[in-house]
Design an enzyme around this catalytic site. Structure first.
Site, short mmCIF file in Angstrom:
data_model
loop_
_atom_site.label_atom_id
_atom_site.label_comp_id
_atom_site.label_asym_id
_atom_site.label_seq_id
_atom_site.Cartn_x
_atom_site.Cartn_y
_atom_site.Cartn_z
N HIS A 172 -3.33 -3.76 -31.71
CA HIS A 172 -1.96 -4.28 -31.69
C HIS A 172 -1.67 -5.01 -30.38
O HIS A 172 -1.61 -4.40 -29.33
CB HIS A 172 -1.01 -3.07 -31.85
CG HIS A 172 0.43 -3.41 -31.92
ND1 HIS A 172 1.34 -3.01 -30.98
CD2 HIS A 172 1.13 -4.09 -32.85
CE1 HIS A 172 2.54 -3.41 -31.32
NE2 HIS A 172 2.45 -4.08 -32.45
N HIS A 218 4.97 -11.86 -28.53
CA HIS A 218 5.68 -10.97 -29.44
C HIS A 218 7.19 -11.17 -29.46
O HIS A 218 7.79 -11.36 -30.51
CB HIS A 218 5.39 -9.49 -29.12
CG HIS A 218 6.19 -8.57 -29.98
ND1 HIS A 218 7.43 -8.08 -29.61
CD2 HIS A 218 5.96 -8.08 -31.22
CE1 HIS A 218 7.91 -7.33 -30.58
NE2 HIS A 218 7.04 -7.31 -31.57
#
Ligand code: G3P
Ligand code: CA
Length: 357
Positions: A43, A85
């Site tokens: 991730h 992100h």
């Protein structure tokens, strides 16, 4: 209620069979798509040990042996695809010092040269002094092509890419741009090497139109724009102060509401879902528990895989794997690989040092 001895025996026999059946189903579904099982999805790279979405994070995840490098895709104002992100750059860069007048602006307000001029590493040293490294200072934001370079740099089995279209409404046409880059670099020639993901059903459908053969995952959570919650109040309306605890308590409005989103996933061409998890220690990554065994069974019954986000601790690995998930988004690929009996040959620290970090 009194249950006869025979019924008890029936229940006892059925329980493990149900568990095995769901694991077998997930394994078969994954094999059909060329997706490792259970999949280890790094991730934002190995983002526990290095600043998220930067070169050391992806290099480390690759060297540890993660199956996929996960990234959140956005686009600079001059049209270059980048891995970032958040909607803006405040948390993970020095944008506040470099461009104070635009510090809250979205990623799309900056040219690639401006994005590249930011320090995307020092914030990590401040936030996590126990994991700080001098060489993290001044790390750059990466383009999609640079993440591909890192994945392709692996000599043996290279990791795949697990790419999320982030805030896709801000980036019209990003699905076609992504296809162009993946195609130009030959990434579409290998089944299962790329998985595409989005919380946005519309974006997922556009990805499916552009790349029908590439596996896709609909990300799920409970809240605005996704599964309707049972609770009427939003976090802001609730007056609570612990956001993580609030979100971890959320549940879908009904069984039918959860099923409705599985059907949306199928309709958009997905081969799986990416549900949230409630973590045993709580914290900012803890959301609604959408990987309860009955939910995973229903998902498998519809022919969909389950890749849960974002799980870092062995106690939670055990919980979600026992519940029947088929892959895990994790900031700690090394820890998950060790848990799964696929231990990396070198530690995180050894690998970072080998790459001069
Ligand atoms: O993409 C899966 C997971 O990453 C979703 O959450 O907010 O970390 O992108 P987020
Ligand atoms: Ca993501």
């Amino acid at each position: 209620m009194r249950v006869s001895g025979f019924r008890w025996l029936g229940c006892l026999l059925l329980l493990p069979l149900t568990g095995w059946a769901t694991a077998d189903t997930g394994k078969e579904l994954a094999a059909r798509q060329g997706i490792p099982y259970p999949a280890v999805i790094a991730h934002r790279g190995a983002s526990f040990d290095a600043p998220e979405s930067t070169a050391p994070a992806y290099l480390l995840a690759r060297e540890l042996g993660a199956d996929y490098l996960e990234l959140d895709l956005q686009r600079s104002s001059d049209g270059v695809l980048v891995a970032v992100h958040d909607d803006n750059l405040l948390r993970t860069s020095d944008v506040g010092q470099r461009f104070p007048e635009r510090k809250d602006s979205p990623v799309s307000a900056f040219t690639l040269a401006e994005l590249k001029s930011l320090d995307a590493g020092s914030w990590f040293n401040t936030a996590y002094p126990e994991r700080a490294r001098e060489r993290f200072k001044g790390l750059q934001i990466l383009t999609l092509d640079e993440v591909m370079d890192i994945a392709e740099g692996q000599k043996g089995k290279r990791p795949g890419l697990y790419i999320e279209t982030k805030v896709p409404k801000l980036f019209p046409g990003i699905e076609a741009d992504l296809k162009a880059r993946l195609q130009a670099r030959g990434w579409l020639d290998h089944p299962g090497q790329v998985v595409l993901q989005s919380f946005d059903r519309g974006s997922l459908a556009l990805l499916h139109k552009a790349m029908p053969e590439v596996p896709k995952v609909l990300l799920l959570w409970v809240g605005k724009g996704s599964i309707e919650p049972a609770a009427a109040q939003s976090f802001a309306e609730s007056g609570e102060t612990d956001k993580a605890a609030f979100y971890a308590r959320q549940q879908p409005r009904s069984h039918a509401e959860f099923e409705r989103w599985l059907d949306y996933a199928k309709a958009a061409g997905a081969i799986g879902t990416g549900p949230s998890a409630a973590l045993s220690a709580g914290g900012a990554q803890s959301y609604a528990d959408l990987v309860q065994p009955r939910m995973n069974r229903m998902t498998h019954d519809k022919g969909l895989l389950v890749h849960v986000y974002t799980v870092d601790e062995p106690v939670d690995f055990a919980q979600v794997l026992d519940a029947g998930v088929d892959g895990i988004f994790t900031n700690r690929s090394g820890q998950l690989l060790r848990y799964l009996g696929r231990p990396p040959q070198r530690s995180e620290a050894q690998l970072l040092e080998a790459y001069d970090y």
